[in-house]
Enzyme design. Sequence first.
Site, PDB file in Angstrom:
ATOM      1  N   TRP A 291       0.806  -1.227   0.000  1.00 28.09           N
ATOM      2  CA  TRP A 291       0.000   0.000   0.000  1.00 28.09           C
ATOM      3  C   TRP A 291       0.835   1.271   0.000  1.00 28.09           C
ATOM      4  CZ3 TRP A 291       2.104   2.261   4.080  1.00 28.09           C
ATOM      5  CH2 TRP A 291       2.655   1.425   5.064  1.00 28.09           C
ATOM      6  N   ASN A 292       2.139   1.203   0.275  1.00 34.76           N
ATOM      7  CA  ASN A 292       2.846   2.443   0.618  1.00 34.76           C
ATOM      8  C   ASN A 292       3.048   3.398  -0.563  1.00 34.76           C
ATOM      9  OD1 ASN A 292       4.685   0.468  -0.283  1.00 34.76           O
ATOM     10  ND2 ASN A 292       6.387   1.399   0.796  1.00 34.76           N
TER      11      ASN A 292
ATOM     12  N   LYS B 267      -2.956  -8.378  -7.229  1.00 30.05           N
ATOM     13  CA  LYS B 267      -3.601  -8.440  -5.915  1.00 30.05           C
ATOM     14  C   LYS B 267      -3.006  -7.293  -5.109  1.00 30.05           C
ATOM     15  CE  LYS B 267      -4.096 -10.966  -1.621  1.00 30.05           C
ATOM     16  NZ  LYS B 267      -3.751  -9.739  -0.849  1.00 30.05           N
ATOM     17  N   HIS B 268      -3.777  -6.233  -4.965  1.00 30.63           N
ATOM     18  CA  HIS B 268      -3.278  -5.062  -4.247  1.00 30.63           C
ATOM     19  C   HIS B 268      -3.631  -5.176  -2.763  1.00 30.63           C
ATOM     20  CE1 HIS B 268      -1.237  -1.395  -4.153  1.00 30.63           C
ATOM     21  NE2 HIS B 268      -1.810  -0.753  -5.153  1.00 30.63           N
TER      22      HIS B 268
ATOM     23  N   GLY C 214       6.974  -6.542  -0.277  1.00 32.47           N
ATOM     24  CA  GLY C 214       6.438  -6.570   1.082  1.00 32.47           C
ATOM     25  C   GLY C 214       7.483  -7.049   2.067  1.00 32.47           C
ATOM     26  N   SER C 215       7.042  -7.688   3.128  1.00 32.52           N
ATOM     27  CA  SER C 215       7.947  -8.111   4.193  1.00 32.52           C
ATOM     28  C   SER C 215       8.706  -9.377   3.818  1.00 32.52           C
ATOM     29  CB  SER C 215       7.162  -8.367   5.478  1.00 32.52           C
ATOM     30  OG  SER C 215       6.406  -9.567   5.364  1.00 32.52           O
TER      31      SER C 215
ATOM     32  N   GLU D  24      10.857  -8.044  -3.792  1.00 27.23           N
ATOM     33  CA  GLU D  24      11.412  -6.776  -3.307  1.00 27.23           C
ATOM     34  C   GLU D  24      10.897  -6.632  -1.882  1.00 27.23           C
ATOM     35  OE1 GLU D  24      11.793  -3.634  -1.736  1.00 27.23           O
ATOM     36  OE2 GLU D  24      10.300  -2.758  -3.079  1.00 27.23           O
ATOM     37  N   LEU D  25      11.790  -6.912  -0.922  1.00 27.54           N
ATOM     38  CA  LEU D  25      11.361  -7.036   0.463  1.00 27.54           C
ATOM     39  C   LEU D  25      11.829  -5.835   1.289  1.00 27.54           C
ATOM     40  CD1 LEU D  25      12.120 -10.857   0.666  1.00 27.54           C
ATOM     41  CD2 LEU D  25      10.021  -9.712  -0.077  1.00 27.54           C
TER      42      LEU D  25
ATOM     43  N   CYS E  16      10.497   1.326   1.676  1.00 24.98           N
ATOM     44  CA  CYS E  16      11.470   0.244   1.842  1.00 24.98           C
ATOM     45  C   CYS E  16      12.895   0.763   1.741  1.00 24.98           C
ATOM     46  CB  CYS E  16      11.214  -0.871   0.829  1.00 24.98           C
ATOM     47  SG  CYS E  16      10.985  -0.299  -0.852  1.00 24.98           S
TER      48      CYS E  16
END
Length: 458
Positions: free
Chosen positions: A132-133, A156-157, A208-209, A230-231, A264
């Site tokens: 979401w960022n 998938k957002h 994400g994480s 991309e974490l 990130c």
Amino acid sequence: MSNSVKTINPATGKVIREFETISDQQLQDKIEKTHEAFLDWKQRSFDERGALIRKVGDLLVENQDRLSKLITEEMGKPINQAPGELQLCQGICHYSADNAASFLADEERDLPGGRALVSHQPIGVIFGIQPWNFPFYQVIRYTIANLMAGNTVLLKHAPNVWGCAEALEDIFREAGMPENVFNVLYIQEDQASQVTEHKRVRGVTFTGSAATGRKIAAAAGEHLKKTVLELGSNDAFLVLEDADIDKAVDACVTGRINNNGQTCVAAKRFVVVDAVYEQFRDAYLAKMKQVEFGDPSDENTQLGPIAREDLRDNLHAQVKESIEKGATCLTGGEVPDREGYFYPVTVLENVTPGMPAYDGELFGPVASLIRAKDEADAIRIANDSVYGLGGGIFSEDEKRAERLARDHFDTGMVSINGYYIAQPNLPFGGVKDSGYGREHGGFGMREFVNSKSLMIAQ
């Protein structure tokens, strides 16, 4: 289980909209339609694809006032920062449209007794799971590269920005993009595995994480599907003895509070050599104390809320644990008594290994100050992390900083004497627990293609 998802304004805690999720059968139909669209899309020329992609970018900027308000309402980005996200999206669209033909051109190679070609061909439907960022940029980053390569895309957002996902669908439609080339999936979390395992889906990309990235990579690997991850990161910004302190302070404040600290590649750990530590700390603290949170829809606001209540509470727990383990809180560190999910600018000192502020990723406006003995110690501390996405070096000896960044900084991207985020013409991605694969700069266009060898006897 409820079949609806609510979006909530993080500045007020109030519900904005409610979205209905689709059934398993509707999901299967969407995937099949996206594959059918691929069969036509892959045959279109780079020029034809590029014209549509350029139009997507232009429409994002033409509608930036409306879309900026939507970004601010759904995830709390200060309204003055939202147009920059949409302009970056336009830059990505134009760069990709202009350069795809050269990045993906057939390559001639030597072959004994003949000639050879290497051809980069699209593979099919690519599934993107996005955060979401940066609700428009994160989607554009993987979507545009894959569409220019000839693939089609499922998204998938993050559920808290489904209004932005819907707006993107509308923009693609208005640009004249063929139906089902880009499809948004309004699905529950537990339906995502159906997409990953579907025979029509050929690749999965996730931002994400690290914890979720491991699960997604494992699920895709079970079906022998390539992933790009991309974490997170806890990027270290090094302030060396010959740094311009004013320049370093300005960049390090921006790097920590931009996008409410929820980036990130935000500057998160500030590793300062002993010789200039107090000078940097005092100037940095003074400038950070001037940053006040407020209504993100106000053009003058520098810092908005954290995007969700659970994320704000987790950030505060990380701060408290770091303090309990010996960190000193120089400013901030308290949850304000007001509506919305706000968190103040917080600066922690005496940060050491074993604390969340040293080892983890603090996704919000919390800065970790770490004292290093000298340059060698600063690099050691910077690399003493499971992450490796971005980082920075401040030194007036530019060549020396360049050598340190190139040869010793174990990370995917390094800013020198400034703070930069994504650039359309440069590779974006990390190492270690920050993931693998690259986006932007043409690299993303080659992540999900079949580099095919053609060997022709003469």
